[in-house]
Design an enzyme around this catalytic site. Structure first.
Site, PDB file in Angstrom:
ATOM      1  N   GLY A  13       4.553  -9.066   1.549  1.00 52.41           N
ATOM      2  CA  GLY A  13       3.150  -8.629   1.519  1.00 52.41           C
ATOM      3  C   GLY A  13       2.766  -8.359   0.075  1.00 52.41           C
ATOM      4  N   ASN A  14       1.832  -7.445  -0.119  1.00 49.18           N
ATOM      5  CA  ASN A  14       1.338  -7.169  -1.476  1.00 49.18           C
ATOM      6  C   ASN A  14       2.481  -6.828  -2.435  1.00 49.18           C
ATOM      7  OD1 ASN A  14       0.706  -4.842  -3.465  1.00 49.18           O
ATOM      8  ND2 ASN A  14      -1.275  -5.805  -3.237  1.00 49.18           N
ATOM      9  N   ALA A  15       3.300  -5.840  -2.100  1.00 49.63           N
ATOM     10  CA  ALA A  15       4.336  -5.388  -3.035  1.00 49.63           C
ATOM     11  C   ALA A  15       5.370  -6.483  -3.284  1.00 49.63           C
ATOM     12  CB  ALA A  15       4.992  -4.121  -2.490  1.00 49.63           C
ATOM     13  N   GLY A  16       5.831  -7.130  -2.223  1.00 49.07           N
ATOM     14  CA  GLY A  16       6.864  -8.158  -2.365  1.00 49.07           C
ATOM     15  C   GLY A  16       6.407  -9.349  -3.193  1.00 49.07           C
TER      16      GLY A  16
ATOM     17  N   LYS B  87      -1.406  10.810   4.653  1.00 47.43           N
ATOM     18  CA  LYS B  87      -1.274   9.433   5.144  1.00 47.43           C
ATOM     19  C   LYS B  87      -2.077   9.279   6.417  1.00 47.43           C
ATOM     20  CE  LYS B  87       1.194   5.783   3.883  1.00 47.43           C
ATOM     21  NZ  LYS B  87       1.788   5.527   2.561  1.00 47.43           N
TER      22      LYS B  87
ATOM     23  N   GLY C 138      10.403  -8.883   2.635  1.00 49.62           N
ATOM     24  CA  GLY C 138       9.026  -8.465   2.897  1.00 49.62           C
ATOM     25  C   GLY C 138       8.144  -9.118   1.856  1.00 49.62           C
TER      26      GLY C 138
HETATM   27  N1  GLU Z   1      -0.092   3.289   0.285  1.00 47.15           N
HETATM   28  C1  GLU Z   1       0.425   3.411  -1.041  1.00 47.15           C
HETATM   29  C2  GLU Z   1       1.666   4.265  -1.065  1.00 47.15           C
HETATM   30  O1  GLU Z   1       2.398   4.368  -0.101  1.00 47.15           O
HETATM   31  C3  GLU Z   1      -0.638   3.853  -2.023  1.00 47.15           C
HETATM   32  C4  GLU Z   1      -1.312   5.140  -1.719  1.00 47.15           C
HETATM   33  C5  GLU Z   1      -2.532   5.393  -2.581  1.00 47.15           C
HETATM   34  O2  GLU Z   1      -2.847   4.568  -3.424  1.00 47.15           O
HETATM   35  O3  GLU Z   1      -3.154   6.440  -2.377  1.00 47.15           O
HETATM   36  O4  GLU Z   1       2.031   4.795  -2.075  1.00 47.15           O
END
Ligand code: GLU
Length: 418
Positions: A221-224, A107, A219
């Site tokens: 954003g993208n996921a929500g 990360k 939330g």
């Molecule tokens: N940021 C996303 C996660 O937390 C995706 C990570 C990725 O696609 O490498 O899973």
């Protein structure tokens, strides 16, 4: 200041310790899994629009690459800390293992407030990050992707900067790119889609009529946003009763039109003021009497303070780390089924992996193929975890750990690391 109790890395270690104990894991293997393998701390001077140079702090953590190159997003957030990034990198390791893709976990993060930065400043910051971490990332080493407040455009700049550094195109090193430069179809909604597939499987087990269930999204954003629309598209569930973002939330027990809500958010930048709804706080949203709750924002929103007031039957964690260990126990004892983060939101990294595969063969799949492959991975992962939950009579997060850490430990042993 984050207290130890809410320090995400301490929480990640505590969760691992609990699972390792159940498995009676070799102490050496356990110790190796408790710490990141490598991390890089960087300072990033960036010329701001007013002519001044501002120095940002950034991190990249490669938690564990036994199963393959480390993979995981990059966050732009003013409250980013190295311990948050460590925790998120650990969870990426368990995430790639739970969906059984040949990658490790990593990360990154930059301490910044993207809402206060211009497009040019964001581009310069993104390129500067790759100038610094370029020595550490690579197709066979570590591959970043979007996360909180990072976008396909940011991925495009980073992939381009990597090209200038190396002198050749290697699009797979960064995923979540826009389609014309090697993005995968279906990557945009993949995180939410994977979560909704999990909800679909769980609804069958719990004998819940998913199409008539009520749900709330914390939330936006993208996921929500995609969770709100995909609940209808995949399950026929139209009763979205509440949504919130960092500024506040809205509620309508009769239901909110998800498509219109997303349009409103994209146009106004907020959810507040959506016609026909009444304002509620984020805290109130979490405690609503709904069938399914999607925490889709940041860490530590369900804690020992509010866990007892949660009324949802299913908590589907699209965010990373929304529930603290104390709250987990409370929810489990109340009979609430938590689909834990690194299972529920694994769809994003799964399609990122598909993106890498397509980049490497330089041949691209159509959307139905991406969806079918994602469905296979998520469904298999969900049932592997559910079986573990039944077998060991543990909460679903610990069950997911049991699946993942055994897979990582097995590879570490085969490689002779432990
Ligand atoms: N940021 C996303 C996660 O937390 C995706 C990570 C990725 O696609 O490498 O899973």
């Amino acid at each position: 200041m984050t207290t130890d109790k809410h320090n995400p890395f301490k929480i990640a270690q505590q969760q691992l310790d609990e699972a390792a104990k159940i498995l009676d894991m070799d102490p050496g293997v356990h110790a190796a899994l408790r710490e990141p393998m490598r991390e890089l701390h960087v300072s990033l001077p960036v010329k701001m629009d007013n002519g001044e140079t501002k120095v940002f702090k950034g991190f990249r953590v490669q938690y564990n690459d036994a199963r393959g190159p480390t993979k995981g997003g990059l966050r732009f957030h003013q409250d980013e800390t190295i311990d948050t990034v460590r925790a998120l990198a650990a969870w990426m390791t368990w995430k790639t293992a739970v969906v059984d893709i040949p990658l490790g976990g990593g990360k990154g993060g930059i301490i910044c407030n993207p809402k206060e930065m211009s497009e040019g400043e964001l581009e310069r910051l993104s390129r500067q990050y790759v100038r610094q971490v370029g020595r550490m990332i690579g197709l066979r080493k570590d591959c970043p992707a979007p996360d909180v407040y990072t976008t396909p455009q940011i991925m495009a700049w980073m992939m381009d900067e990597f090209y200038w550094q190396k002198g050749y195109n290697e699009p797979g090193v960064i995923t979540g790119k826009p389609l014309p430069i090697g993005g995968s179809k279906g990557r945009n909604d993949a995180t939410a889609r994977g979560g909704v597939y999990c909800v679909r499987e769980l609804a069958k087990i719990l004998d819940i009529d998913a199409a008539n269930s009520t749900f709330a999204v914390q939330g936006f954003g993208n996921a929500g946003q995609y969770a709100a629309t995909l609940m209808d598209e995949i399950l026929g569930a139209k009763k979205l009763v509440a949504v919130s973002d960092s500024r506040g939330g809205v509620y309508n027990p009769e239901g909110i039109n998800a498509q219109e809500m997303v349009k409103f958010k994209l146009e106004t930048g907020k959810v507040e003021g959506f016609p026909g709804t009444k304002a509620i706080t984020n805290e109130e949203l979490l405690e609503l009497d709904v069938d399914i709750l999607f925490p889709s924002a940041l860490e530590n929103c369900i804690t020992d303070k509010n866990a007892d007031n949660i009324k949802a039957k299913i908590v589907a964690e699209l965010a990373n780390g929304p529930t603290t260990p104390e709250a987990d126990k409370v929810l489990h004892n109340k009979g609430i089924y938590v689909i834990p983060d690194f299972l529920c939101n694994a769809g994003g990294v799964t399609v990122s992996y598909f993106e890498m595969v397509q980049n490497n063969m330089n041949y691209y799949w159509e959307l139905p193929e991406v969806h079918a492959r994602l469905d296979d991975k998520m469904t298999a992962a969900f049932h592997a975890v559910h079986e573990m939950r039944e077998k060991y009579k543990v909460d679903t997060r610990i069950a997911a750990y049991l699946v993942s850490i055994q897979r990582v430990a097995e590879v570490m042993k085969l490689r002779g690391w432990v």
